[in-house]
Design a protein around this motif. Sequence first.
Motif, PDB file in Angstrom:
ATOM      1  N   PHE A 311       0.858  -1.181   0.000  1.00  0.00           N
ATOM      2  CA  PHE A 311       0.000   0.000   0.000  1.00  0.00           C
ATOM      3  C   PHE A 311       0.896   1.234   0.000  1.00  0.00           C
ATOM      4  O   PHE A 311       2.052   1.179   0.433  1.00  0.00           O
ATOM      5  N   ARG A 312       0.354   2.347  -0.467  1.00  0.00           N
ATOM      6  CA  ARG A 312       1.131   3.594  -0.491  1.00  0.00           C
ATOM      7  C   ARG A 312       1.128   4.210   0.906  1.00  0.00           C
ATOM      8  O   ARG A 312       0.314   5.076   1.243  1.00  0.00           O
ATOM      9  N   PRO A 317       6.737   3.341  -0.694  1.00  0.00           N
ATOM     10  CA  PRO A 317       6.794   3.636  -2.130  1.00  0.00           C
ATOM     11  C   PRO A 317       8.163   4.122  -2.615  1.00  0.00           C
ATOM     12  O   PRO A 317       8.400   4.155  -3.824  1.00  0.00           O
ATOM     13  N   HIS A 322       6.178   1.175  -9.454  1.00  0.00           N
ATOM     14  CA  HIS A 322       4.908   0.509  -9.715  1.00  0.00           C
ATOM     15  C   HIS A 322       4.909  -0.237 -11.044  1.00  0.00           C
ATOM     16  O   HIS A 322       5.219   0.319 -12.098  1.00  0.00           O
ATOM     17  N   ILE A 328       2.066  -1.042  -6.358  1.00  0.00           N
ATOM     18  CA  ILE A 328       1.620  -0.127  -5.301  1.00  0.00           C
ATOM     19  C   ILE A 328       0.111   0.043  -5.381  1.00  0.00           C
ATOM     20  O   ILE A 328      -0.427   0.524  -6.389  1.00  0.00           O
ATOM     21  N   CYS A 329      -0.593  -0.369  -4.330  1.00  0.00           N
ATOM     22  CA  CYS A 329      -2.038  -0.164  -4.247  1.00  0.00           C
ATOM     23  C   CYS A 329      -2.319   1.236  -3.712  1.00  0.00           C
ATOM     24  O   CYS A 329      -1.777   1.617  -2.672  1.00  0.00           O
ATOM     25  N   GLU A 330      -3.155   1.971  -4.392  1.00  0.00           N
ATOM     26  CA  GLU A 330      -3.452   3.340  -3.968  1.00  0.00           C
ATOM     27  C   GLU A 330      -4.480   3.389  -2.841  1.00  0.00           C
ATOM     28  O   GLU A 330      -4.569   4.379  -2.124  1.00  0.00           O
ATOM     29  N   GLU A 331      -5.282   2.330  -2.707  1.00  0.00           N
ATOM     30  CA  GLU A 331      -6.287   2.277  -1.649  1.00  0.00           C
ATOM     31  C   GLU A 331      -5.977   1.117  -0.713  1.00  0.00           C
ATOM     32  O   GLU A 331      -5.607   0.030  -1.170  1.00  0.00           O
ATOM     33  N   LYS A 332      -6.163   1.343   0.578  1.00  0.00           N
ATOM     34  CA  LYS A 332      -5.866   0.312   1.578  1.00  0.00           C
ATOM     35  C   LYS A 332      -7.125  -0.506   1.852  1.00  0.00           C
ATOM     36  O   LYS A 332      -7.670  -0.500   2.958  1.00  0.00           O
TER      37      LYS A 332
END
Length: 383
Positions: A311-312, A317, A322, A328-332
Amino acid sequence: MPVSEMRILALFGAVAIYGSERANLEVLSALRDQGAKVLVVASEADYAADAGAYIRALGFETVTAPYFVPPRPDYPINPLTTLPPHLFKAALRFLAIHKAFKPTHIHVGTQLYVLNFLPALAVVRTPMVYRCGDAPVLHNLVWRLTWKFIAGRAARFVSVSRYIAGTMTAAGAPADRIQVIYSRPPRRTEASAPAPAAGRTIAYVGQVTEKKGIGVLLEAFTRLAPDYPDARLLVAGRISQWVGDRWGQDLKAAAEANPLIADRVDFLGQVEDVPGVFARSLFAVAPTLTEEPMGNVVMEAKQAARASIIFRVGGFPEVIRHDVDGYICEEKTPQALERALRRYLDDPKAAAAQGDAARDSLKSLGNEDFDARWAKVYADAVR
């Protein structure tokens, strides 16, 4: 000062060995291997015996001293209530060790250890190198005063990420005394060639706690499990019968009771052979939910030629490009993590190629000149 003339007194009152402790020991190993004399001040407490044994097994000489009892679910007393008498006892022990060892440097990795020996550190003038592996703790007056002392006392600061360096300067540390050096994966004795990426197996290595995101990972894995009958999840991390591991105990029980994943999630417990776990996997997942400083496990995955999904958050990061050497996931959320998992499960060749790129990225992250950079930090500390 040449490294061979350095005598480093390392404050290391760990009660368990996790990522931050391993990273500090890797620093001390790098300095020792270049000729420095290192003496580790370990905790004298019975519950820290395993940590002390681990340090000695790495070849370090140790002495013991009193350290604060860390806050624990089975120890309800606030350790700060014992502060005055403890500080006096710890200071006397530190000064005796200091006089006998005659260090040229003091290595510290947490505010807690500074507070533990603060009166003695205020008296001796030996240069202190502070490796900052987490954001400064400032939530009460004691910790704010301790950080203020560190900001004025440390000759050099090393931050584990640019993210943490930013929190340090915001808290008053002099920017001209801060250097960023990313953690290096522990060096291994086995052959350096990584194992070929294996099947559709996913690896999680870390603490089995809510903030590490392992619950989110299990939810995401459950969502996609019907579509990938050959996918498996390895979970390497301690789940003991201690009350402090209750959350992990409940998580494991829930997974074992879920017919979709019960026979496809392997809880491996505490694992020392981390490369062996990655050798059985196609890629790694480090779904930390909080603003952590930097993912040591991501660096270990890179060493094993495994891409990591993150996660970011925090400094993570900074070490992932990416869809080049990781994801890299932008939402957790479980939904975002599920999409990331599907990316590699649908294309194992891409996962393997990005794992190779991850291993190659260690050079650009400073792993090859890690020893030299730390030697320079210590040399600069006495100028």
